[in-house]
Design a protein around this motif. Sequence first.
Motif, PDB file in Angstrom:
ATOM      1  N   GLU A 111       2.430   4.057 -11.208  1.00  0.00           N
ATOM      2  CA  GLU A 111       3.237   4.588 -11.641  1.00  0.00           C
ATOM      3  C   GLU A 111       3.515   5.753  -9.908  1.00  0.00           C
ATOM      4  O   GLU A 111       3.110   5.688  -9.618  1.00  0.00           O
ATOM      5  N   LEU A 112       5.100   5.220  -9.411  1.00  0.00           N
ATOM      6  CA  LEU A 112       5.605   5.504  -8.543  1.00  0.00           C
ATOM      7  C   LEU A 112       7.282   6.315  -8.614  1.00  0.00           C
ATOM      8  O   LEU A 112       7.872   5.632  -9.985  1.00  0.00           O
ATOM      9  N   THR A 113       6.955   7.522  -8.328  1.00  0.00           N
ATOM     10  CA  THR A 113       8.012   8.669  -7.964  1.00  0.00           C
ATOM     11  C   THR A 113       8.444   9.218  -6.952  1.00  0.00           C
ATOM     12  O   THR A 113       7.770   9.444  -6.525  1.00  0.00           O
ATOM     13  N   PHE A 114       9.807   9.826  -7.627  1.00  0.00           N
ATOM     14  CA  PHE A 114      10.610  10.115  -6.118  1.00  0.00           C
ATOM     15  C   PHE A 114      11.233  11.381  -6.708  1.00  0.00           C
ATOM     16  O   PHE A 114      11.268  11.656  -8.035  1.00  0.00           O
ATOM     17  N   TYR A 115      10.432  12.786  -5.516  1.00  0.00           N
ATOM     18  CA  TYR A 115      10.494  14.165  -6.265  1.00  0.00           C
ATOM     19  C   TYR A 115      12.034  15.216  -5.649  1.00  0.00           C
ATOM     20  O   TYR A 115      11.942  14.539  -4.480  1.00  0.00           O
ATOM     21  N   VAL A 137       3.862  10.423  -6.151  1.00  0.00           N
ATOM     22  CA  VAL A 137       5.132  10.303  -5.878  1.00  0.00           C
ATOM     23  C   VAL A 137       5.118  11.251  -4.602  1.00  0.00           C
ATOM     24  O   VAL A 137       4.608  11.275  -4.049  1.00  0.00           O
ATOM     25  N   GLU A 138       6.609  10.423  -4.069  1.00  0.00           N
ATOM     26  CA  GLU A 138       7.227  10.441  -2.597  1.00  0.00           C
ATOM     27  C   GLU A 138       8.518  11.874  -2.737  1.00  0.00           C
ATOM     28  O   GLU A 138       8.955  11.883  -3.560  1.00  0.00           O
ATOM     29  N   SER A 139       8.115  13.304  -2.030  1.00  0.00           N
ATOM     30  CA  SER A 139       9.146  13.979  -2.103  1.00  0.00           C
ATOM     31  C   SER A 139       9.743  14.211  -1.095  1.00  0.00           C
ATOM     32  O   SER A 139       8.841  13.936   0.273  1.00  0.00           O
ATOM     33  N   LYS A 168      15.054  16.761  -8.937  1.00  0.00           N
ATOM     34  CA  LYS A 168      14.727  15.351 -10.419  1.00  0.00           C
ATOM     35  C   LYS A 168      14.001  15.210 -10.085  1.00  0.00           C
ATOM     36  O   LYS A 168      13.189  14.572  -8.656  1.00  0.00           O
ATOM     37  N   THR A 169      13.377  14.168 -11.043  1.00  0.00           N
ATOM     38  CA  THR A 169      12.446  13.422 -10.249  1.00  0.00           C
ATOM     39  C   THR A 169      13.398  11.629 -10.478  1.00  0.00           C
ATOM     40  O   THR A 169      13.865  11.691 -11.627  1.00  0.00           O
TER      41      THR A 169
END
Length: 187
Positions: free
Chosen positions: A120-124, A87-89, A130-131
């Motif tokens: 899995e890659l996600t932005f937060y 996760v990159e915030s 929001k994701t």
Amino acid sequence: MDNIIPITYLNDFVFCPYSVYLHQIFDNNEDIVYHAEPQQTGKASHRTIDEPKTQKVKIIKGIYVLSYELGIYGKIDTFYPDEQRLVESKYRITAIYKGYYYQIWAQYFALTEMGYNVQELTFYSISDKKTFSVPVPQQPQYQELKQHIHTILHFDFAKPLTVNPAKCAKCIYASLCDKTNSDHVYA
Ligand code: SF4
């Protein structure tokens, strides 16, 4: 420019190549010298999520990652090893810009080179919680990232620059930049 560059340059360069040059110059200054209020807010928010009070799931936060193959290093925000999720915030995300992709791709390739399994890659987006999920990069994205790094390493920071006043108005280096007379909007 050094042969191993910080991952943050990947996004900064997309925003404005000259910001990478300024980043190098002011690298040894205290953050408070040039970070505008939103960046300070973002950093404070990062600190908040960096220091959880209790943890029920296994979380790896704020570790340095390094890819010798790409020549990049930097810190990741959060990695959940059980879920194999990176996760990159960011303080506020309204769009996933190309520079954001380069950042998380670089983190992904560095982690995998270091032996982590990332699926899995996600932005937060911290401010509105929001994701955003993005695909795991493949060979074409690896080559694109490598080309981007090559471009940064060989960029001539002395050559004339097309200045975009709209970007300068949002740039944390505006008050120190010799390419613009305008201060950033947060000053
Ligand atoms: S102030 Fe403008 S020209 Fe200077 S680094 Fe920022 S975006 Fe680039």
